[in-house]
Each structure stands twice: as structure tokens, then as C-alpha cells.
Design an enzyme around this catalytic site. Structure first.
Site, PDB file in Angstrom:
ATOM      1  N   THR A  20      29.385  -2.155  10.032  1.00 50.17           N
ATOM      2  CA  THR A  20      30.329  -2.017  11.143  1.00 50.17           C
ATOM      3  C   THR A  20      29.674  -1.369  12.359  1.00 50.17           C
ATOM      4  OG1 THR A  20      32.325  -0.818  11.789  1.00 50.17           O
ATOM      5  CG2 THR A  20      31.059   0.162  10.032  1.00 50.17           C
ATOM      6  N   ASP A  21      30.254  -1.630  13.534  1.00 50.43           N
ATOM      7  CA  ASP A  21      29.779  -0.946  14.752  1.00 50.43           C
ATOM      8  C   ASP A  21      30.205   0.520  14.781  1.00 50.43           C
ATOM      9  OD1 ASP A  21      32.509  -1.294  15.221  1.00 50.43           O
ATOM     10  OD2 ASP A  21      32.275  -2.297  17.158  1.00 50.43           O
ATOM     11  N   GLU A  22      31.135   0.903  13.886  1.00 44.88           N
ATOM     12  CA  GLU A  22      31.640   2.290  13.934  1.00 44.88           C
ATOM     13  C   GLU A  22      30.555   3.307  13.586  1.00 44.88           C
ATOM     14  OE1 GLU A  22      35.471   3.118  12.345  1.00 44.88           O
ATOM     15  OE2 GLU A  22      36.286   1.210  13.024  1.00 44.88           O
TER      16      GLU A  22
HETATM   17  P1  NAD Z   1      39.113  -5.481   3.118  1.00 46.29           P
HETATM   18  O1  NAD Z   1      39.605  -4.088   2.890  1.00 46.29           O
HETATM   19  O2  NAD Z   1      40.063  -6.510   3.605  1.00 46.29           O
HETATM   20  O3  NAD Z   1      38.481  -6.044   1.765  1.00 46.29           O
HETATM   21  C1  NAD Z   1      37.653  -5.265   0.928  1.00 46.29           C
HETATM   22  C2  NAD Z   1      37.510  -5.994  -0.396  1.00 46.29           C
HETATM   23  O4  NAD Z   1      36.620  -5.218  -1.221  1.00 46.29           O
HETATM   24  C3  NAD Z   1      38.827  -6.135  -1.176  1.00 46.29           C
HETATM   25  O5  NAD Z   1      38.928  -7.434  -1.716  1.00 46.29           O
HETATM   26  C4  NAD Z   1      38.711  -5.093  -2.270  1.00 46.29           C
HETATM   27  O6  NAD Z   1      39.420  -5.438  -3.460  1.00 46.29           O
HETATM   28  C5  NAD Z   1      37.206  -5.078  -2.509  1.00 46.29           C
HETATM   29  N1  NAD Z   1      36.742  -3.813  -3.076  1.00 46.29           N
HETATM   30  C6  NAD Z   1      37.052  -2.553  -2.653  1.00 46.29           C
HETATM   31  N2  NAD Z   1      36.470  -1.648  -3.460  1.00 46.29           N
HETATM   32  C7  NAD Z   1      35.772  -2.340  -4.392  1.00 46.29           C
HETATM   33  C8  NAD Z   1      34.962  -1.960  -5.485  1.00 46.29           C
HETATM   34  N3  NAD Z   1      34.739  -0.677  -5.775  1.00 46.29           N
HETATM   35  N4  NAD Z   1      34.374  -2.939  -6.215  1.00 46.29           N
HETATM   36  C9  NAD Z   1      34.591  -4.255  -5.929  1.00 46.29           C
HETATM   37  N5  NAD Z   1      35.374  -4.664  -4.930  1.00 46.29           N
HETATM   38  C10 NAD Z   1      35.949  -3.720  -4.155  1.00 46.29           C
HETATM   39  O7  NAD Z   1      37.865  -5.332   4.092  1.00 46.29           O
HETATM   40  P2  NAD Z   1      37.358  -6.304   5.243  1.00 46.29           P
HETATM   41  O8  NAD Z   1      38.059  -5.972   6.487  1.00 46.29           O
HETATM   42  O9  NAD Z   1      37.334  -7.684   4.730  1.00 46.29           O
HETATM   43  O10 NAD Z   1      35.854  -5.771   5.394  1.00 46.29           O
HETATM   44  C11 NAD Z   1      34.807  -6.316   4.597  1.00 46.29           C
HETATM   45  C12 NAD Z   1      33.498  -5.627   4.973  1.00 46.29           C
HETATM   46  O11 NAD Z   1      33.235  -5.828   6.354  1.00 46.29           O
HETATM   47  C13 NAD Z   1      33.515  -4.110   4.762  1.00 46.29           C
HETATM   48  O12 NAD Z   1      32.255  -3.744   4.268  1.00 46.29           O
HETATM   49  C14 NAD Z   1      33.740  -3.544   6.157  1.00 46.29           C
HETATM   50  O13 NAD Z   1      33.160  -2.276   6.272  1.00 46.29           O
HETATM   51  C15 NAD Z   1      33.029  -4.573   7.003  1.00 46.29           C
HETATM   52  N6  NAD Z   1      33.531  -4.732   8.382  1.00 46.29           N
HETATM   53  C16 NAD Z   1      34.868  -4.942   8.606  1.00 46.29           C
HETATM   54  C17 NAD Z   1      35.306  -5.165   9.915  1.00 46.29           C
HETATM   55  C18 NAD Z   1      36.760  -5.425  10.220  1.00 46.29           C
HETATM   56  O14 NAD Z   1      37.139  -5.476  11.387  1.00 46.29           O
HETATM   57  N7  NAD Z   1      37.623  -5.619   9.250  1.00 46.29           N
HETATM   58  C19 NAD Z   1      34.386  -5.134  10.973  1.00 46.29           C
HETATM   59  C20 NAD Z   1      33.036  -4.893  10.695  1.00 46.29           C
HETATM   60  C21 NAD Z   1      32.617  -4.708   9.388  1.00 46.29           C
HETATM   61  O1  DAU Z   2      34.913  -1.729  14.529  1.00 48.97           O
HETATM   62  C1  DAU Z   2      34.892  -2.295  13.250  1.00 48.97           C
HETATM   63  C2  DAU Z   2      35.956  -1.665  12.384  1.00 48.97           C
HETATM   64  O2  DAU Z   2      37.199  -2.154  12.854  1.00 48.97           O
HETATM   65  C3  DAU Z   2      35.782  -1.968  10.912  1.00 48.97           C
HETATM   66  O3  DAU Z   2      34.589  -1.394  10.458  1.00 48.97           O
HETATM   67  C4  DAU Z   2      36.956  -1.412  10.104  1.00 48.97           C
HETATM   68  O4  DAU Z   2      36.836  -1.795   8.745  1.00 48.97           O
HETATM   69  C5  DAU Z   2      38.230  -1.981  10.667  1.00 48.97           C
HETATM   70  O5  DAU Z   2      39.346  -1.434  10.000  1.00 48.97           O
HETATM   71  C6  DAU Z   2      38.330  -1.693  12.155  1.00 48.97           C
HETATM   72  O6  DAU Z   2      38.520  -0.283  12.398  1.00 48.97           O
HETATM   73  P1  DAU Z   2      39.545   0.271  13.509  1.00 48.97           P
HETATM   74  O7  DAU Z   2      39.931   1.636  13.152  1.00 48.97           O
HETATM   75  O8  DAU Z   2      38.992   0.023  14.867  1.00 48.97           O
HETATM   76  O9  DAU Z   2      40.754  -0.780  13.277  1.00 48.97           O
HETATM   77  P2  DAU Z   2      42.328  -0.582  13.191  1.00 48.97           P
HETATM   78  O10 DAU Z   2      42.921  -1.959  13.160  1.00 48.97           O
HETATM   79  O11 DAU Z   2      42.731   0.382  12.132  1.00 48.97           O
HETATM   80  O12 DAU Z   2      42.676   0.079  14.593  1.00 48.97           O
HETATM   81  C7  DAU Z   2      42.324  -0.558  15.812  1.00 48.97           C
HETATM   82  C8  DAU Z   2      42.755   0.360  16.943  1.00 48.97           C
HETATM   83  O13 DAU Z   2      44.191   0.409  16.984  1.00 48.97           O
HETATM   84  C9  DAU Z   2      42.306   1.804  16.776  1.00 48.97           C
HETATM   85  O14 DAU Z   2      41.987   2.331  18.053  1.00 48.97           O
HETATM   86  C10 DAU Z   2      43.520   2.504  16.210  1.00 48.97           C
HETATM   87  C11 DAU Z   2      44.692   1.743  16.825  1.00 48.97           C
HETATM   88  N1  DAU Z   2      45.912   1.658  15.992  1.00 48.97           N
HETATM   89  C12 DAU Z   2      45.805   1.217  14.711  1.00 48.97           C
HETATM   90  C13 DAU Z   2      46.918   1.123  13.902  1.00 48.97           C
HETATM   91  C14 DAU Z   2      46.784   0.653  12.475  1.00 48.97           C
HETATM   92  C15 DAU Z   2      47.153   1.987  16.540  1.00 48.97           C
HETATM   93  O15 DAU Z   2      47.257   2.372  17.712  1.00 48.97           O
HETATM   94  N2  DAU Z   2      48.256   1.893  15.732  1.00 48.97           N
HETATM   95  C16 DAU Z   2      48.202   1.492  14.432  1.00 48.97           C
HETATM   96  O16 DAU Z   2      49.262   1.450  13.738  1.00 48.97           O
END
Ligand code: NAD
Ligand code: DAU
Length: 359
Positions: free
Chosen positions: A136-138
């Protein structure tokens, strides 16, 4: 035929990746999906894939060394695509332990098992084996000033337990590349949105609440900025990095689509009003009056913005889906998957929502 071991393939991005890979490669690849099916994992996300002969699902925890080693022993794995993680920042603030367990220690198990399976006695690796760690970019922290971006060289500065655990896992992957020449890449991506996203995250939560006429909880002043990328563009980038990226490199992936949270919420409301037919009873709920400013997230990062220059220059990847198009595709998907939403929001979700938002 290449065999892919995908972790976390029942989650949001992992399931989109599996669908994309079968659309692209059909019967020319085999995918083994390993997922523990936590609250975020859902086999409904893989409908239409489960019956394929070149697909297998194994329910296992990535922290379970013997289960993961057994999968490598029984299969000649060519590619690991490691998505499995605890992914929600708010949950990490309430319960950090499981984030360290899965994201750090689980990644270590994946690295060790792949290394043991792929390493030759002289310390070299079997040909054409690759591990991709999805991150992630975080990990780069927060950008305060307009016009500044995260590059692959930006120092790590994670703030939440989630981003700290992802930074820890990235460092482990880097250490395996540096110490053992382990054949890996890391990708650091910005915020994804699209089909199958669990409604704890901003965009599906707002869509779901608005359709039910519930308040839309915006943290703090709503001016935090995220860089949104349509999930299909992300999974395309992951495939390209594995096939064309230089080994041992990190690639940033992002949409060049920065928006304040409040802008996102207003776009969702405007798009819902535009897409719902006049006679649809849900349309009458849709109004800016639903927007409710709530207490800010602790340690809330102000702004993320990725510079995807390296992946563009080296691999030719660029985001293809404009936000105006991606948000319509996403909303349309949620319109067509009301049952999916009902299933994922029954049970534990209600308890999570009440505790998180104190309603
Ligand atoms: P998600 O939470 O939707 O899915 C995570 C999956 O991992 C689920 O299917 C869960 O059952 C599985 N999992 C969790 N713990 C586990 C374990 N101990 N063993 C096996 N499986 C397990 O997450 P996502 O949003 O699809 O993110 C996937 C990956 O991408 C993560 O590594 C996250 O950090 C990264 N990522 C997410 C975002 C985003 O915006 N969602 C952005 C950048 C990077
Ligand atoms: O940047 C990549 C990341 O983006 C991933 O690594 C994470 O897995 C993914 O969850 C996401 O993180 P964020 O914290 O940025 O996403 P989230 O959707 O939780 O929140 C996006 C923005 O919206 C953040 O500034 C918090 C705000 N927010 C979120 C929720 C759930 C609200 O204002 N209200 C809400 O109810």
C-alpha cells in the site's frame, strides 16, 4: 502451464485479480487460492470461477506454516501473488494484534515457504519463479503539501497500526531480496474501489448507506485526500509487474486521481440520483442532507498521492478508467448485487457498524 498461488483471493482485490486472470489467460494458467475466510473473505466473490478445472480453493491461514508448506510441497508453484492481509485502518486502531500476526508474521511464513520450495542447494533459485507482495501507499505516511507525491524512493513513515504492519511486511520482503536474492517484487498501490469491496471502506459504505437513507459519516472536516484507482486497473498492473517488471524492484501504482473525501461522497450522491430511475423509492432518500460530520479517525493521514512514473516508463502501465466512469461501473455493480450486500452486512457487520459509528 504456470501455477499461481494467490493468497487472500476471496477478498476484494484478490477476487478481482482471479476473475481478471481467467478472463485474460483462460485455461492457460492454474490458480490455487488460499484464504482463511475472515470477515473480509467471501466465496460468493468467486462465483463462476469455483467450477473451473484450473482453479482450486484451499481454506488455510497464512500464519499456519505446515498448511502453507504442504501446499508448496504438493504443487509446483511458479508465481505467488500475496494479497492476504488485514486491510482496514479503523479496525487496526481498535485491534492492532491481528494486523501484526497476519500482515507481518503471515508474510514471513509465505516468504519462508516459497524460499524453501524454490531455492537450489547452491543458493540460486529455480528458473522463472516470482513472488509479488501486494502493498500500500500508506507505508509512505502522509503528504501535507499540494503537488508532492510518493515515489518508490520516498522514506517509509507509517502512522496507523495497519500501515506499520504493511511497512513491516515490505521490509521483510526487501530483506529476503537483499539477503537471499529471493525473486520478488513489491507493489505499493493507492486506494482501490470497484466490485466486491466490503462496505467498511469509504465508497461501498457510502453507497450502501445512501441507498438505505442512512447518515453518511464523514470523518473530521472531510478534506483528507485519497488517490482513487479502479480495481481492474490495479490487477492489470499486478499481472504486468509479474511478467515484465524487473525482479527485486518496487513499483508504485496509482490513479492520478486525488479527491477529498467530501468530494467523493457528493459524487456518489449525485451519481446515485442520476442513475436511479425517478420511480425508484430509494431515490427520495438521496440528498446532501445525509452527510454527517463525525469524530475524526485517530492519526488520520491527510493526503496520499502516488507518482506512477516508474511503472509507466518501465512497463507501460497507466490507469485506464477515469473516476467518472469507474464510479458508475461500481454503483451499477452494487445495484445488481443487492443480495451480495445483504449477505455481507448481516451478522457481524451490524455489530461492527454500531461499535464503530456509535449508532
Ligand atoms: P480485503 O480485506 O478485502 O481481503 C483480504 C483477504 O485476505 C480476505 O479474503 C481475507 O479472508 C484474507 N485473509 C485475511 N487474513 C488471512 C490469513 N491470516 N490467512 C489467509 N487469508 C487471510 O483486502 P483488499 O482490500 O482486497 O486488500 C488486499 C491486499 O491489497 C492487502 O494486502 C492490502 O494491504 C493491499 N492493498 C489494498 C488497497 C485497497 O484500497 N483496498 C490498496 C493498496 C493495497
Ligand atoms: O491507500 C491504500 C489504502 O486504502 C489501503 O492500503 C487500505 O487497505 C484501504 O483500506 C484504504 O485505506 P483508507 O483508510 O484510505 O480507506 P478507507 O476507505 O477506510 O477511508 C478512505 C478515506 O475516507 C479516509 O480518509 C477515511 C475516510 N472515511 C472512511 C470511512 C470508512 C470517512 O470519512 N468515513 C468513513 O466511514
Amino acid at each position: 502451464m504456470k501455477t499461481y498461488l494467490v493468497t487472500g483471493g476471496a477478498g476484494f482485490i484478490g477476487s478481482n485479480y482471479i476473475h481478471y486472470m481467467f478472463r485474460k489467460y483462460g485455461d492457460a494458467i492454474r490458480i490455487i487460492n488460499v484464504d482463511a475466510l475472515t470477515y473480509a473473505g467471501n466465496l460468493e466473490n468467486l462465483k463462476g470461477v469455483a467450477e473451473r478445472e484450473n482453479y482450486a480453493f484451499i481454506k488455510a491461514d497464512i500464519c499456519d506454516k505446515s498448511a502453507i508448506a504442504a501446499i508448496f510441497a504438493a504443487n509446483d508453484i511458479d508465481r505467488v501473488v500475496h494479497f492476504a492481509a488485514e486491510s482496514h485502518v479503523d479496525r487496526s486502531i481498535k485491534n492492532p494484534e491481528v494486523f501484526v500476526q497476519t500482515n507481518v508474521l503471515g508474510t514471513l511464513v509465505m516468504l519462508n515457504c516459497a524460499k524453501n520450495a524454490w531455492e537450489n542447494p547452491d543458493g540460486t533459485y529455480q528458473q522463472d519463479k516470482r513472488f509479488l507482495h501486494v502493498s500500500t501507499d500508506e507505508v509512505y505516511g502522509s503528504l501535507e503539501e499540494e503537488g508532492t507525491y510518493f515515489y518508490e524512493t520516498t522514506p517509509y513513515d507509517p502512522h496507523s497500526p495497519y500501515s506499520a504492519s504493511k511497512a513491516g511486511s515490505d521490509m521483510l520482503v526487501r530483506s529476503y531480496m537483499d539477503t537471499y536474492r529471493f525473486p520478488a517484487n513489491i507493489t505499493n498501490c493507492s486506494n482501490n474501489y470497484g466490485p466486491f469491496q466490503f462496505p467498511e471502506k469509504l465508497i461501498p459504505l457510502m453507497i450502501n448507506n445512501a441507498l438505505q437513507g442512512k447518515n453518511l459519516p464523514v470523518y473530521g472536516d472531510g478534506k483528507n485526500v485519497r488517490d482513487w484507482l479502479y480495481v481492474e486497473d490495479h490487477v492489470k498492473a499486478i499481472d504486468l509487474v509479474q511478467e515484465k517488471g524487473r525482479l527485486y524492484e518496487t513499483y508504485n501504482i496509482g490513479g492520478h486521481n486525488e479527491k477529498q473525501n467530501i468530494e467523493i461522497v457528493k459524487i456518489i450522491l449525485d451519481t446515485l440520483r442520476d442513475m436511479l430511475p425517478e420511480q425508484d423509492p430509494r431515490r427520495k432518500h438521496i440528498s446532501y442532507d445525509l452527510i454527517t460530520y463525525v469524530e475524526d479517525r485517530k492519526g488520520h493521514d491527510r493526503r496520499y498521492a502516488i507518482a506512477p512514473d516508474k511503472i509507466k516508463a518501465e512497463i507501460g502501465w497507466e490507469p485506464e478508467t477515469r473516476f467518472s466512469e469507474g464510479i458508475r461501473l461500481t454503483i451499477q455493480w452494487y445495484f445488481e448485487h443487492e443480495e451480495w450486500m445483504k449477505h455481507v452486512t448481516s451478522g457481524d457487520y451490524q455489530k461492527y457498524y454500531e461499535e464503530m459509528y456509535q449508532v
